[in-house]
Design a protein around this motif. Structure first.
Motif, PDB file in Angstrom:
ATOM      1  N   ALA A 133     -14.663 -11.077   9.085  1.00  0.00           N
ATOM      2  CA  ALA A 133     -14.666 -11.840   7.840  1.00  0.00           C
ATOM      3  C   ALA A 133     -15.110 -10.996   6.649  1.00  0.00           C
ATOM      4  CB  ALA A 133     -15.574 -13.062   7.979  1.00  0.00           C
ATOM      5  N   ARG A 134     -15.563  -9.767   6.903  1.00  0.00           N
ATOM      6  CA  ARG A 134     -15.996  -8.904   5.801  1.00  0.00           C
ATOM      7  C   ARG A 134     -14.824  -8.280   5.060  1.00  0.00           C
ATOM      8  NH1 ARG A 134     -19.724  -4.585   8.306  1.00  0.00           N
ATOM      9  NH2 ARG A 134     -17.965  -4.538   9.731  1.00  0.00           N
ATOM     10  N   VAL A 135     -13.603  -8.433   5.577  1.00  0.00           N
ATOM     11  CA  VAL A 135     -12.415  -7.859   4.945  1.00  0.00           C
ATOM     12  C   VAL A 135     -11.580  -8.987   4.361  1.00  0.00           C
ATOM     13  CG1 VAL A 135     -10.379  -6.416   5.280  1.00  0.00           C
ATOM     14  CG2 VAL A 135     -12.448  -5.955   6.610  1.00  0.00           C
ATOM     15  N   GLU A 136     -11.411  -8.974   3.035  1.00  0.00           N
ATOM     16  CA  GLU A 136     -10.667 -10.020   2.336  1.00  0.00           C
ATOM     17  C   GLU A 136      -9.399  -9.420   1.741  1.00  0.00           C
ATOM     18  OE1 GLU A 136     -13.194 -11.326  -0.779  1.00  0.00           O
ATOM     19  OE2 GLU A 136     -14.810 -11.911   0.559  1.00  0.00           O
ATOM     20  N   LEU A 137      -8.306 -10.163   1.821  1.00  0.00           N
ATOM     21  CA  LEU A 137      -7.042  -9.733   1.228  1.00  0.00           C
ATOM     22  C   LEU A 137      -6.661 -10.677   0.105  1.00  0.00           C
ATOM     23  CD1 LEU A 137      -4.436  -8.052   1.103  1.00  0.00           C
ATOM     24  CD2 LEU A 137      -3.499  -9.565   2.871  1.00  0.00           C
ATOM     25  N   HIS A 138      -6.326 -10.096  -1.039  1.00  0.00           N
ATOM     26  CA  HIS A 138      -5.849 -10.852  -2.186  1.00  0.00           C
ATOM     27  C   HIS A 138      -4.572 -10.194  -2.678  1.00  0.00           C
ATOM     28  CE1 HIS A 138      -9.615 -13.085  -2.506  1.00  0.00           C
ATOM     29  NE2 HIS A 138     -10.177 -11.962  -2.144  1.00  0.00           N
ATOM     30  N   GLU A 139      -3.563 -11.002  -2.953  1.00  0.00           N
ATOM     31  CA  GLU A 139      -2.317 -10.469  -3.501  1.00  0.00           C
ATOM     32  C   GLU A 139      -2.281 -10.702  -4.997  1.00  0.00           C
ATOM     33  OE1 GLU A 139       1.362 -10.979  -1.463  1.00  0.00           O
ATOM     34  OE2 GLU A 139       0.342 -11.338   0.448  1.00  0.00           O
ATOM     35  N   VAL A 140      -1.851  -9.686  -5.714  1.00  0.00           N
ATOM     36  CA  VAL A 140      -1.797  -9.734  -7.175  1.00  0.00           C
ATOM     37  C   VAL A 140      -0.366  -9.424  -7.592  1.00  0.00           C
ATOM     38  CG1 VAL A 140      -2.663  -8.716  -9.307  1.00  0.00           C
ATOM     39  CG2 VAL A 140      -4.190  -8.941  -7.321  1.00  0.00           C
ATOM     40  N   ASP A 141       0.256 -10.357  -8.300  1.00  0.00           N
ATOM     41  CA  ASP A 141       1.594 -10.134  -8.845  1.00  0.00           C
ATOM     42  C   ASP A 141       1.426  -9.379 -10.156  1.00  0.00           C
ATOM     43  OD1 ASP A 141       4.007 -10.439 -10.375  1.00  0.00           O
ATOM     44  OD2 ASP A 141       4.583 -12.053  -9.024  1.00  0.00           O
ATOM     45  N   VAL A 142       1.968  -8.168 -10.228  1.00  0.00           N
ATOM     46  CA  VAL A 142       1.753  -7.339 -11.415  1.00  0.00           C
ATOM     47  C   VAL A 142       2.376  -7.941 -12.670  1.00  0.00           C
ATOM     48  CG1 VAL A 142       1.437  -5.190 -10.142  1.00  0.00           C
ATOM     49  CG2 VAL A 142       3.712  -5.830 -10.898  1.00  0.00           C
ATOM     50  N   VAL A 143       3.398  -8.767 -12.522  1.00  0.00           N
ATOM     51  CA  VAL A 143       3.997  -9.414 -13.695  1.00  0.00           C
ATOM     52  C   VAL A 143       3.016 -10.422 -14.293  1.00  0.00           C
ATOM     53  CG1 VAL A 143       5.875 -10.890 -14.494  1.00  0.00           C
ATOM     54  CG2 VAL A 143       6.341  -9.041 -12.875  1.00  0.00           C
ATOM     55  N   ASP A 144       2.348 -11.177 -13.422  1.00  0.00           N
ATOM     56  CA  ASP A 144       1.383 -12.174 -13.885  1.00  0.00           C
ATOM     57  C   ASP A 144       0.066 -11.546 -14.350  1.00  0.00           C
ATOM     58  OD1 ASP A 144       3.182 -14.171 -13.260  1.00  0.00           O
ATOM     59  OD2 ASP A 144       2.308 -14.546 -11.282  1.00  0.00           O
ATOM     60  N   LEU A 158      -1.126  -5.138  -4.832  1.00  0.00           N
ATOM     61  CA  LEU A 158      -0.438  -5.366  -6.098  1.00  0.00           C
ATOM     62  C   LEU A 158       1.057  -5.251  -5.848  1.00  0.00           C
ATOM     63  CD1 LEU A 158      -3.284  -3.614  -6.835  1.00  0.00           C
ATOM     64  CD2 LEU A 158      -2.581  -4.621  -8.994  1.00  0.00           C
ATOM     65  N   THR A 159       1.768  -6.341  -6.106  1.00  0.00           N
ATOM     66  CA  THR A 159       3.179  -6.435  -5.756  1.00  0.00           C
ATOM     67  C   THR A 159       4.016  -6.939  -6.927  1.00  0.00           C
ATOM     68  OG1 THR A 159       3.033  -8.736  -5.031  1.00  0.00           O
ATOM     69  CG2 THR A 159       2.560  -7.052  -3.377  1.00  0.00           C
ATOM     70  N   ALA A 160       5.313  -6.849  -6.726  1.00  0.00           N
ATOM     71  CA  ALA A 160       6.278  -7.433  -7.657  1.00  0.00           C
ATOM     72  C   ALA A 160       7.298  -8.197  -6.823  1.00  0.00           C
ATOM     73  CB  ALA A 160       6.967  -6.346  -8.473  1.00  0.00           C
ATOM     74  N   SER A 161       7.775  -9.317  -7.339  1.00  0.00           N
ATOM     75  CA  SER A 161       8.744 -10.108  -6.580  1.00  0.00           C
ATOM     76  C   SER A 161      10.024  -9.294  -6.373  1.00  0.00           C
ATOM     77  CB  SER A 161       9.045 -11.422  -7.292  1.00  0.00           C
ATOM     78  OG  SER A 161       9.627 -11.169  -8.549  1.00  0.00           O
ATOM     79  N   GLY A 162      10.600  -9.441  -5.210  1.00  0.00           N
ATOM     80  CA  GLY A 162      11.837  -8.737  -4.886  1.00  0.00           C
ATOM     81  C   GLY A 162      11.633  -7.298  -4.439  1.00  0.00           C
ATOM     82  N   CYS A 163      10.408  -6.865  -4.289  1.00  0.00           N
ATOM     83  CA  CYS A 163      10.100  -5.491  -3.894  1.00  0.00           C
ATOM     84  C   CYS A 163      10.086  -5.396  -2.367  1.00  0.00           C
ATOM     85  CB  CYS A 163       8.751  -5.079  -4.477  1.00  0.00           C
ATOM     86  SG  CYS A 163       8.121  -3.499  -3.886  1.00  0.00           S
ATOM     87  N   GLY A 164      11.074  -4.709  -1.797  1.00  0.00           N
ATOM     88  CA  GLY A 164      11.160  -4.556  -0.349  1.00  0.00           C
ATOM     89  C   GLY A 164      10.015  -3.748   0.228  1.00  0.00           C
ATOM     90  N   ARG A 165       9.592  -2.716  -0.485  1.00  0.00           N
ATOM     91  CA  ARG A 165       8.467  -1.905  -0.008  1.00  0.00           C
ATOM     92  C   ARG A 165       7.175  -2.714  -0.026  1.00  0.00           C
ATOM     93  NH1 ARG A 165       7.729   3.309  -3.045  1.00  0.00           N
ATOM     94  NH2 ARG A 165       7.743   1.836  -4.765  1.00  0.00           N
ATOM     95  N   CYS A 166       7.075  -3.670  -0.955  1.00  0.00           N
ATOM     96  CA  CYS A 166       5.896  -4.540  -1.008  1.00  0.00           C
ATOM     97  C   CYS A 166       5.812  -5.400   0.248  1.00  0.00           C
ATOM     98  CB  CYS A 166       5.931  -5.421  -2.252  1.00  0.00           C
ATOM     99  SG  CYS A 166       5.793  -4.512  -3.802  1.00  0.00           S
ATOM    100  N   THR A 167       6.944  -5.904   0.696  1.00  0.00           N
ATOM    101  CA  THR A 167       6.989  -6.720   1.915  1.00  0.00           C
ATOM    102  C   THR A 167       6.547  -5.900   3.111  1.00  0.00           C
ATOM    103  OG1 THR A 167       8.778  -8.043   0.985  1.00  0.00           O
ATOM    104  CG2 THR A 167       8.488  -8.129   3.377  1.00  0.00           C
ATOM    105  N   GLN A 168       7.031  -4.679   3.213  1.00  0.00           N
ATOM    106  CA  GLN A 168       6.648  -3.783   4.315  1.00  0.00           C
ATOM    107  C   GLN A 168       5.149  -3.480   4.264  1.00  0.00           C
ATOM    108  OE1 GLN A 168       8.320   0.156   4.013  1.00  0.00           O
ATOM    109  NE2 GLN A 168       8.203   0.489   6.218  1.00  0.00           N
ATOM    110  N   THR A 169       4.645  -3.217   3.088  1.00  0.00           N
ATOM    111  CA  THR A 169       3.225  -2.900   2.938  1.00  0.00           C
ATOM    112  C   THR A 169       2.359  -4.111   3.254  1.00  0.00           C
ATOM    113  OG1 THR A 169       3.744  -1.209   1.319  1.00  0.00           O
ATOM    114  CG2 THR A 169       1.480  -2.037   1.332  1.00  0.00           C
TER     115      THR A 169
END
Length: 90
Positions: free
Chosen positions: A37-48, A12-23
């Protein structure tokens, strides 16, 4: 903690978040270590997806949910990420 056949990780990220990029970088490295293949990554923009983020209890970004449960709020180490994934796949 339940053992799962697949692990769905949500960053769960927010645009412009430097710590989000590092994470994001750490999380991708941790997932790549499994080459699985059992591990899936999904990014979620908290604003959206503010309602979803609130339902998880996210108060700050970055945050990481695994299988719909908030596990990390802030920037975990790569070792912490690996441990959280292994515990769910064990």
């Amino acid at each position: 903690m339940p053992v799962c056949e697949t692990v769905r990780i949500e960053l769960l990220t927010a645009s412009g978040c430097g710590r989000c990029t590092q994470t994001r970088y750490r999380l991708r490295r941790a997932i790549a270590a499994f080459d699985d293949a059992r591990v899936e990554l999904h990014e979620v923009d908290v604003v959206d997806e503010i309602d979803y983020a609130v339902s998880l209890g996210v108060l700050t970004t970055p945050a990481i949910a695994i299988n719909g449960e908030l596990i990390f709020s802030g920037t975990p180490t790569e070792d912490q990420l690996l441990k959280a994934i292994v515990e769910r796949l064990a």
